[in-house]
Design a protein around this motif. Structure first.
Motif, PDB file in Angstrom:
ATOM      1  N   LYS A   4       1.035  -1.191   0.053  1.00  0.00           N
ATOM      2  CA  LYS A   4       0.076  -0.033  -0.197  1.00  0.00           C
ATOM      3  C   LYS A   4       0.993   1.120   0.204  1.00  0.00           C
ATOM      4  O   LYS A   4       2.026   1.020   0.333  1.00  0.00           O
ATOM      5  CB  LYS A   4      -0.902   0.111   1.482  1.00  0.00           C
ATOM      6  N   THR A   5       0.337   2.491  -0.152  1.00  0.00           N
ATOM      7  CA  THR A   5       0.991   3.484  -0.247  1.00  0.00           C
ATOM      8  C   THR A   5       1.022   4.382   1.014  1.00  0.00           C
ATOM      9  O   THR A   5       1.772   5.205   1.405  1.00  0.00           O
ATOM     10  CB  THR A   5       0.523   4.643  -1.361  1.00  0.00           C
ATOM     11  N   ASP A   6       0.008   4.242   2.049  1.00  0.00           N
ATOM     12  CA  ASP A   6      -0.080   4.834   3.154  1.00  0.00           C
ATOM     13  C   ASP A   6      -0.088   3.710   4.198  1.00  0.00           C
ATOM     14  O   ASP A   6      -0.842   2.713   4.235  1.00  0.00           O
ATOM     15  CB  ASP A   6      -1.111   5.791   3.222  1.00  0.00           C
ATOM     16  N   TRP A   7       0.790   4.156   5.479  1.00  0.00           N
ATOM     17  CA  TRP A   7       0.808   3.013   6.555  1.00  0.00           C
ATOM     18  C   TRP A   7       1.042   4.070   7.736  1.00  0.00           C
ATOM     19  O   TRP A   7       1.209   5.119   7.894  1.00  0.00           O
ATOM     20  CB  TRP A   7       1.857   2.158   6.506  1.00  0.00           C
ATOM     21  N   LEU A   8      -0.082   3.442   8.795  1.00  0.00           N
ATOM     22  CA  LEU A   8       0.014   4.206   9.968  1.00  0.00           C
ATOM     23  C   LEU A   8       0.825   3.263  11.207  1.00  0.00           C
ATOM     24  O   LEU A   8       0.530   1.939  11.209  1.00  0.00           O
ATOM     25  CB  LEU A   8      -1.220   4.670  10.672  1.00  0.00           C
ATOM     26  N   LYS A  37      10.422  -0.135  -9.460  1.00  0.00           N
ATOM     27  CA  LYS A  37      10.598   1.216  -9.158  1.00  0.00           C
ATOM     28  C   LYS A  37      10.916   1.806  -7.739  1.00  0.00           C
ATOM     29  O   LYS A  37      10.422   1.257  -6.940  1.00  0.00           O
ATOM     30  CB  LYS A  37       9.252   1.956  -9.479  1.00  0.00           C
ATOM     31  N   ASP A  38      11.947   2.749  -7.537  1.00  0.00           N
ATOM     32  CA  ASP A  38      12.463   2.839  -6.329  1.00  0.00           C
ATOM     33  C   ASP A  38      11.041   3.564  -5.687  1.00  0.00           C
ATOM     34  O   ASP A  38      10.446   4.274  -6.286  1.00  0.00           O
ATOM     35  CB  ASP A  38      13.600   3.946  -6.373  1.00  0.00           C
ATOM     36  N   ALA A  39      11.195   3.476  -4.326  1.00  0.00           N
ATOM     37  CA  ALA A  39      10.050   4.210  -3.296  1.00  0.00           C
ATOM     38  C   ALA A  39      10.632   5.508  -2.974  1.00  0.00           C
ATOM     39  O   ALA A  39      11.646   5.466  -2.325  1.00  0.00           O
ATOM     40  CB  ALA A  39       9.328   3.067  -2.520  1.00  0.00           C
ATOM     41  N   ASN A  40      10.083   6.572  -2.953  1.00  0.00           N
ATOM     42  CA  ASN A  40      10.241   7.812  -2.659  1.00  0.00           C
ATOM     43  C   ASN A  40       9.208   7.825  -1.190  1.00  0.00           C
ATOM     44  O   ASN A  40       7.854   7.900  -1.211  1.00  0.00           O
ATOM     45  CB  ASN A  40       9.861   8.905  -3.520  1.00  0.00           C
ATOM     46  N   LEU A  41       9.698   8.055   0.007  1.00  0.00           N
ATOM     47  CA  LEU A  41       9.057   8.141   1.321  1.00  0.00           C
ATOM     48  C   LEU A  41       8.931   9.428   1.787  1.00  0.00           C
ATOM     49  O   LEU A  41      10.041   9.837   1.881  1.00  0.00           O
ATOM     50  CB  LEU A  41       9.696   6.985   2.154  1.00  0.00           C
ATOM     51  N   THR A  42       8.020   9.518   2.655  1.00  0.00           N
ATOM     52  CA  THR A  42       7.651  10.648   3.488  1.00  0.00           C
ATOM     53  C   THR A  42       7.022  10.187   4.718  1.00  0.00           C
ATOM     54  O   THR A  42       6.109   9.478   4.702  1.00  0.00           O
ATOM     55  CB  THR A  42       6.695  11.933   2.813  1.00  0.00           C
ATOM     56  N   VAL A  43       7.723  10.591   5.863  1.00  0.00           N
ATOM     57  CA  VAL A  43       7.393  10.072   7.262  1.00  0.00           C
ATOM     58  C   VAL A  43       6.861  11.367   8.066  1.00  0.00           C
ATOM     59  O   VAL A  43       7.646  12.247   8.112  1.00  0.00           O
ATOM     60  CB  VAL A  43       8.243   9.207   8.139  1.00  0.00           C
ATOM     61  N   LEU A  58      13.366  10.282   1.937  1.00  0.00           N
ATOM     62  CA  LEU A  58      13.548   9.033   2.355  1.00  0.00           C
ATOM     63  C   LEU A  58      13.318   7.928   1.223  1.00  0.00           C
ATOM     64  O   LEU A  58      12.483   8.142   0.282  1.00  0.00           O
ATOM     65  CB  LEU A  58      13.063   8.503   3.652  1.00  0.00           C
ATOM     66  N   LYS A  59      14.198   7.084   0.829  1.00  0.00           N
ATOM     67  CA  LYS A  59      14.070   6.105  -0.286  1.00  0.00           C
ATOM     68  C   LYS A  59      14.151   4.558   0.397  1.00  0.00           C
ATOM     69  O   LYS A  59      14.704   4.267   1.406  1.00  0.00           O
ATOM     70  CB  LYS A  59      15.068   6.430  -1.090  1.00  0.00           C
ATOM     71  N   CYS A  60      13.549   3.896  -0.491  1.00  0.00           N
ATOM     72  CA  CYS A  60      13.690   2.437  -0.528  1.00  0.00           C
ATOM     73  C   CYS A  60      13.784   1.979  -1.958  1.00  0.00           C
ATOM     74  O   CYS A  60      12.744   2.243  -2.906  1.00  0.00           O
ATOM     75  CB  CYS A  60      12.411   1.559   0.268  1.00  0.00           C
ATOM     76  N   GLY A  61      14.995   1.413  -2.398  1.00  0.00           N
ATOM     77  CA  GLY A  61      15.447   0.903  -3.661  1.00  0.00           C
ATOM     78  C   GLY A  61      14.343  -0.051  -4.333  1.00  0.00           C
ATOM     79  O   GLY A  61      13.711  -0.595  -3.361  1.00  0.00           O
ATOM     80  N   ALA A  62      14.168  -0.142  -5.433  1.00  0.00           N
ATOM     81  CA  ALA A  62      13.368  -1.161  -6.131  1.00  0.00           C
ATOM     82  C   ALA A  62      13.990  -2.596  -5.593  1.00  0.00           C
ATOM     83  O   ALA A  62      15.059  -2.808  -5.795  1.00  0.00           O
ATOM     84  CB  ALA A  62      13.620  -1.102  -7.689  1.00  0.00           C
ATOM     85  N   ARG A  63      12.944  -3.457  -5.509  1.00  0.00           N
ATOM     86  CA  ARG A  63      13.295  -4.933  -5.058  1.00  0.00           C
ATOM     87  C   ARG A  63      14.312  -4.828  -3.919  1.00  0.00           C
ATOM     88  O   ARG A  63      15.185  -5.757  -3.722  1.00  0.00           O
ATOM     89  CB  ARG A  63      13.980  -5.527  -6.300  1.00  0.00           C
ATOM     90  N   ARG A  64      14.289  -4.117  -2.735  1.00  0.00           N
ATOM     91  CA  ARG A  64      14.953  -3.785  -1.784  1.00  0.00           C
ATOM     92  C   ARG A  64      14.085  -3.525  -0.433  1.00  0.00           C
ATOM     93  O   ARG A  64      13.077  -3.445  -0.599  1.00  0.00           O
ATOM     94  CB  ARG A  64      15.976  -2.534  -2.075  1.00  0.00           C
ATOM     95  N   VAL A  86       3.460   6.795   7.120  1.00  0.00           N
ATOM     96  CA  VAL A  86       4.660   6.780   6.190  1.00  0.00           C
ATOM     97  C   VAL A  86       3.975   6.577   4.847  1.00  0.00           C
ATOM     98  O   VAL A  86       3.050   5.983   4.518  1.00  0.00           O
ATOM     99  CB  VAL A  86       5.364   5.186   6.459  1.00  0.00           C
ATOM    100  N   HIS A  87       4.218   7.497   4.045  1.00  0.00           N
ATOM    101  CA  HIS A  87       3.601   7.562   2.820  1.00  0.00           C
ATOM    102  C   HIS A  87       4.707   7.316   1.740  1.00  0.00           C
ATOM    103  O   HIS A  87       5.917   7.888   1.695  1.00  0.00           O
ATOM    104  CB  HIS A  87       3.233   8.947   2.424  1.00  0.00           C
ATOM    105  N   SER A  88       4.532   6.613   0.451  1.00  0.00           N
ATOM    106  CA  SER A  88       5.196   6.236  -0.362  1.00  0.00           C
ATOM    107  C   SER A  88       4.729   6.587  -1.784  1.00  0.00           C
ATOM    108  O   SER A  88       3.380   6.331  -2.167  1.00  0.00           O
ATOM    109  CB  SER A  88       5.474   4.534  -0.289  1.00  0.00           C
ATOM    110  N   ASP A  89       5.270   6.649  -2.842  1.00  0.00           N
ATOM    111  CA  ASP A  89       4.809   6.888  -4.290  1.00  0.00           C
ATOM    112  C   ASP A  89       4.478   5.677  -4.930  1.00  0.00           C
ATOM    113  O   ASP A  89       3.785   5.820  -5.949  1.00  0.00           O
ATOM    114  CB  ASP A  89       5.556   7.986  -4.925  1.00  0.00           C
ATOM    115  N   VAL A  90       4.945   4.586  -4.365  1.00  0.00           N
ATOM    116  CA  VAL A  90       4.835   3.134  -5.014  1.00  0.00           C
ATOM    117  C   VAL A  90       4.296   2.284  -3.810  1.00  0.00           C
ATOM    118  O   VAL A  90       4.583   2.600  -2.603  1.00  0.00           O
ATOM    119  CB  VAL A  90       5.748   2.603  -5.696  1.00  0.00           C
TER     120      VAL A  90
END
Length: 117
Positions: A4-8, A37-43, A58-64, A86-90
């Protein structure tokens, strides 16, 4: 796609005490990105008695996976209860872990965060 793209995470707390000779008490937001695709994160951190703090870039690489340690992020203080969005664009999967070394018998607390629909 998985995740999911949003987590609490409603219950977060970085213990003030570390028993000498043990691991340092700490917390981590663990992110799993199985996408291509890399994930761009905002917390966004929420507190009982102050305005939220937002950490972007903040980032989390593709397949990482990325274990974002609160003691290294510089957004929260020890001994202060708080929560996070936590919000992610993927789509990603988010888990929260706390290592509590306030006693000689270490305690590890971990849970999957709440996925927002």
């Amino acid at each position: 796609m998985y995740g999911k793209t949003d987590w609490l995470i409603p219950d977060m707390y970085w213990p003030e005490i570390t028993t000498p000779g043990h691991y340092v008490s700490h917390e981590a937001i663990c992110v799993l990105n199985v996408n291509d695709k890399d994930a761009n994160l905002t917390v966004t951190f929420y507190f009982e008695d102050r305005e939220p703090i937002v950490k972007e870039g903040l980032k989390c690489g593709a397949r990482r996976t990325n274990h974002i340690r609160m003691d290294k992020l510089g957004a929260v203080e020890m001994g202060v209860p708080y929560a996070a969005l936590v919000h992610s664009d993927v789509p990603v999967v988010v888990q929260y872990s706390r290592l509590d070394t306030t006693q000689a018998e270490n305690g590890l607390i971990t849970t999957i965060a709440f996925a927002v629909e």
